[in-house]
Design a protein around this motif. Structure first.
Motif, PDB file in Angstrom:
ATOM      1  N   THR A  81       0.871  -1.093  -0.124  1.00 31.80           N
ATOM      2  CA  THR A  81      -0.018   0.023   0.002  1.00 31.80           C
ATOM      3  C   THR A  81       0.821   1.305   0.020  1.00 31.80           C
ATOM      4  OG1 THR A  81      -1.836  -1.101   1.029  1.00 31.80           O
ATOM      5  CG2 THR A  81      -1.840   1.283   1.420  1.00 31.80           C
ATOM      6  N   VAL A  82       1.758   1.440   1.007  1.00 30.08           N
ATOM      7  CA  VAL A  82       2.776   2.503   0.919  1.00 30.08           C
ATOM      8  C   VAL A  82       3.604   2.399  -0.503  1.00 30.08           C
ATOM      9  CG1 VAL A  82       4.911   3.272   2.027  1.00 30.08           C
ATOM     10  CG2 VAL A  82       3.122   2.393   3.473  1.00 30.08           C
ATOM     11  N   ALA A  83       4.032   1.688  -0.752  1.00 32.58           N
ATOM     12  CA  ALA A  83       4.852   1.523  -2.296  1.00 32.58           C
ATOM     13  C   ALA A  83       3.889   1.946  -3.338  1.00 32.58           C
ATOM     14  CB  ALA A  83       5.396   0.200  -2.551  1.00 32.58           C
ATOM     15  N   VAL A  84       2.945   1.566  -3.335  1.00 29.75           N
ATOM     16  CA  VAL A  84       1.994   1.751  -4.604  1.00 29.75           C
ATOM     17  C   VAL A  84       1.575   3.311  -4.409  1.00 29.75           C
ATOM     18  CG1 VAL A  84      -0.482   1.484  -5.272  1.00 29.75           C
ATOM     19  CG2 VAL A  84       0.885  -0.403  -5.121  1.00 29.75           C
ATOM     20  N   GLU A  85       1.133   3.814  -3.397  1.00 29.48           N
ATOM     21  CA  GLU A  85       0.780   5.002  -3.164  1.00 29.48           C
ATOM     22  C   GLU A  85       1.947   6.189  -3.304  1.00 29.48           C
ATOM     23  OE1 GLU A  85      -1.073   5.370   0.651  1.00 29.48           O
ATOM     24  OE2 GLU A  85      -2.934   4.572   0.057  1.00 29.48           O
ATOM     25  N   ASP A  86       3.102   5.705  -2.704  1.00 32.52           N
ATOM     26  CA  ASP A  86       4.236   6.507  -3.203  1.00 32.52           C
ATOM     27  C   ASP A  86       4.711   6.544  -4.672  1.00 32.52           C
ATOM     28  OD1 ASP A  86       4.388   7.206  -0.361  1.00 32.52           O
ATOM     29  OD2 ASP A  86       6.280   5.874   0.019  1.00 32.52           O
ATOM     30  N   ALA A  87       4.411   5.496  -5.316  1.00 27.29           N
ATOM     31  CA  ALA A  87       4.821   5.655  -6.830  1.00 27.29           C
ATOM     32  C   ALA A  87       3.675   6.204  -7.571  1.00 27.29           C
ATOM     33  CB  ALA A  87       4.838   4.273  -7.302  1.00 27.29           C
ATOM     34  N   GLY A  88       2.391   6.388  -7.001  1.00 25.69           N
ATOM     35  CA  GLY A  88       1.315   6.773  -7.664  1.00 25.69           C
ATOM     36  C   GLY A  88       0.614   6.243  -8.814  1.00 25.69           C
ATOM     37  N   VAL A  89       0.566   4.829  -8.565  1.00 24.34           N
ATOM     38  CA  VAL A  89       0.245   3.858  -9.701  1.00 24.34           C
ATOM     39  C   VAL A  89      -1.168   3.245  -9.266  1.00 24.34           C
ATOM     40  CG1 VAL A  89       2.684   3.458 -10.426  1.00 24.34           C
ATOM     41  CG2 VAL A  89       1.634   2.043  -8.626  1.00 24.34           C
ATOM     42  N   GLY A  90      -1.727   3.501  -8.123  1.00 25.90           N
ATOM     43  CA  GLY A  90      -3.286   3.019  -7.948  1.00 25.90           C
ATOM     44  C   GLY A  90      -3.324   3.013  -6.698  1.00 25.90           C
ATOM     45  N   GLU A  91      -3.963   1.720  -6.093  1.00 19.45           N
ATOM     46  CA  GLU A  91      -4.158   1.491  -4.798  1.00 19.45           C
ATOM     47  C   GLU A  91      -4.358  -0.118  -4.449  1.00 19.45           C
ATOM     48  OE1 GLU A  91      -8.108   2.395  -3.125  1.00 19.45           O
ATOM     49  OE2 GLU A  91      -8.926   2.118  -5.171  1.00 19.45           O
ATOM     50  N   VAL A  92      -4.074  -0.082  -3.389  1.00 17.65           N
ATOM     51  CA  VAL A  92      -4.191  -1.880  -2.890  1.00 17.65           C
ATOM     52  C   VAL A  92      -5.563  -1.819  -2.241  1.00 17.65           C
ATOM     53  CG1 VAL A  92      -3.112  -3.751  -1.518  1.00 17.65           C
ATOM     54  CG2 VAL A  92      -1.627  -2.314  -2.614  1.00 17.65           C
ATOM     55  N   ASP A  93      -6.357  -2.616  -2.789  1.00 20.79           N
ATOM     56  CA  ASP A  93      -7.688  -2.480  -2.190  1.00 20.79           C
ATOM     57  C   ASP A  93      -8.371  -3.429  -1.109  1.00 20.79           C
ATOM     58  OD1 ASP A  93     -10.399  -1.267  -2.637  1.00 20.79           O
ATOM     59  OD2 ASP A  93     -10.946  -3.090  -3.562  1.00 20.79           O
ATOM     60  N   GLY A  94      -7.552  -4.262  -0.962  1.00 18.17           N
ATOM     61  CA  GLY A  94      -7.752  -5.339   0.130  1.00 18.17           C
ATOM     62  C   GLY A  94      -7.329  -6.674  -0.068  1.00 18.17           C
ATOM     63  N   ASN A  95      -7.989  -7.539   0.838  1.00 18.10           N
ATOM     64  CA  ASN A  95      -7.441  -9.003   0.562  1.00 18.10           C
ATOM     65  C   ASN A  95      -8.592  -9.651   1.110  1.00 18.10           C
ATOM     66  OD1 ASN A  95      -6.046  -7.653   3.254  1.00 18.10           O
ATOM     67  ND2 ASN A  95      -7.029  -9.626   3.889  1.00 18.10           N
ATOM     68  N   GLU A  96      -8.483 -11.263   0.787  1.00 17.41           N
ATOM     69  CA  GLU A  96      -9.562 -12.098   1.215  1.00 17.41           C
ATOM     70  C   GLU A  96      -8.833 -13.304   1.675  1.00 17.41           C
ATOM     71  OE1 GLU A  96     -13.458 -11.652  -1.664  1.00 17.41           O
ATOM     72  OE2 GLU A  96     -11.768 -13.020  -2.246  1.00 17.41           O
ATOM     73  N   PHE A  97      -9.522 -14.097   2.672  1.00 15.79           N
ATOM     74  CA  PHE A  97      -8.833 -15.321   2.951  1.00 15.79           C
ATOM     75  C   PHE A  97     -10.060 -16.431   3.081  1.00 15.79           C
ATOM     76  CE2 PHE A  97      -6.186 -12.436   5.119  1.00 15.79           C
ATOM     77  CZ  PHE A  97      -4.869 -12.984   4.933  1.00 15.79           C
ATOM     78  N   GLY A  98      -9.758 -17.543   2.611  1.00 16.15           N
ATOM     79  CA  GLY A  98     -10.543 -18.641   2.593  1.00 16.15           C
ATOM     80  C   GLY A  98     -10.320 -19.640   1.641  1.00 16.15           C
ATOM     81  N   GLY A  99     -10.918 -20.787   1.803  1.00 19.48           N
ATOM     82  CA  GLY A  99     -10.752 -21.922   0.893  1.00 19.48           C
ATOM     83  C   GLY A  99      -9.171 -22.386   0.895  1.00 19.48           C
ATOM     84  N   GLY A 100      -8.343 -21.968   1.768  1.00 16.60           N
ATOM     85  CA  GLY A 100      -7.042 -22.243   1.825  1.00 16.60           C
ATOM     86  C   GLY A 100      -6.159 -21.460   0.969  1.00 16.60           C
ATOM     87  N   GLU A 101      -6.766 -20.283   0.673  1.00 20.83           N
ATOM     88  CA  GLU A 101      -6.251 -19.326  -0.024  1.00 20.83           C
ATOM     89  C   GLU A 101      -6.299 -17.756   0.284  1.00 20.83           C
ATOM     90  OE1 GLU A 101      -6.110 -18.966  -5.124  1.00 20.83           O
ATOM     91  OE2 GLU A 101      -7.787 -18.244  -4.091  1.00 20.83           O
ATOM     92  N   ALA A 102      -5.086 -17.087  -0.023  1.00 23.09           N
ATOM     93  CA  ALA A 102      -4.956 -15.542   0.349  1.00 23.09           C
ATOM     94  C   ALA A 102      -5.196 -14.987  -1.061  1.00 23.09           C
ATOM     95  CB  ALA A 102      -4.111 -15.154   1.163  1.00 23.09           C
ATOM     96  N   VAL A 103      -6.013 -13.788  -1.320  1.00 21.68           N
ATOM     97  CA  VAL A 103      -5.857 -13.013  -2.525  1.00 21.68           C
ATOM     98  C   VAL A 103      -5.821 -11.454  -1.967  1.00 21.68           C
ATOM     99  CG1 VAL A 103      -7.224 -12.626  -4.358  1.00 21.68           C
ATOM    100  CG2 VAL A 103      -7.620 -14.693  -3.329  1.00 21.68           C
ATOM    101  N   VAL A 104      -4.899 -10.915  -2.597  1.00 25.11           N
ATOM    102  CA  VAL A 104      -4.766  -9.415  -2.619  1.00 25.11           C
ATOM    103  C   VAL A 104      -5.248  -8.823  -3.914  1.00 25.11           C
ATOM    104  CG1 VAL A 104      -3.105  -7.711  -1.979  1.00 25.11           C
ATOM    105  CG2 VAL A 104      -2.904 -10.037  -0.895  1.00 25.11           C
ATOM    106  N   TYR A 105      -5.956  -7.687  -3.798  1.00 25.38           N
ATOM    107  CA  TYR A 105      -6.273  -6.846  -4.816  1.00 25.38           C
ATOM    108  C   TYR A 105      -6.023  -5.560  -4.970  1.00 25.38           C
ATOM    109  CZ  TYR A 105      -9.973 -10.656  -4.607  1.00 25.38           C
ATOM    110  OH  TYR A 105     -10.754 -11.771  -4.363  1.00 25.38           O
TER     111      TYR A 105
END
Length: 112
Positions: free
Chosen positions: A45-69
């Motif tokens: 989140t810090v790196a993306v905001e500092d570079a001005g290229v977008g936003e890290v929107d969130g994450n999910e956990f479930g089904g044995g998986e982690a997903v970052v958006y």
């Protein structure tokens, strides 16, 4: 601050970087695995905001998986900023999908 990437056109559709990590177990992974994902999300989140290229929107956990958006005007620029942190996570198998266009656009896959 100097811009690191060419700015896309204002009417360009939002693009996406979606990272998938296999965790232990069938559900939400172990507490230390979730903590590592949360720490990585904060760093990205810090790196993306500092570079001005977008936003890290969130994450999910479930089904044995982690997903970052993450979303922004240029999926390649966004991934370039996120890639070192994503590759630093120990969970495998892992991959990232890059969507260069609107929600109907084709995606490409990068194995981590």
């Amino acid at each position: 601050m100097e811009e690191l990437f060419d700015a896309p056109q204002a009417d360009a559709p939002e693009q996406a970087v979606i990272a998938h990590f296999r965790l232990s177990g069938e559900q939400f992974g172990e507490p230390d695995e979730r903590a590592a994902i949360y720490d990585a999300k904060r760093a990205m989140t810090v790196a993306v905001e500092d570079a001005g290229v977008g936003e890290v929107d969130g994450n999910e956990f479930g089904g044995g998986e982690a997903v970052v958006y993450a979303y922004g005007p240029d999926a390649d620029a966004l991934f370039k900023v996120m890639e070192p942190t994503l590759r630093g996570l120990p969970f495998r198998p892992a991959y990232v999908t890059l969507r260069r266009g609107d929600a109907e656009a084709a995606v490409s896959r990068v194995d981590l």
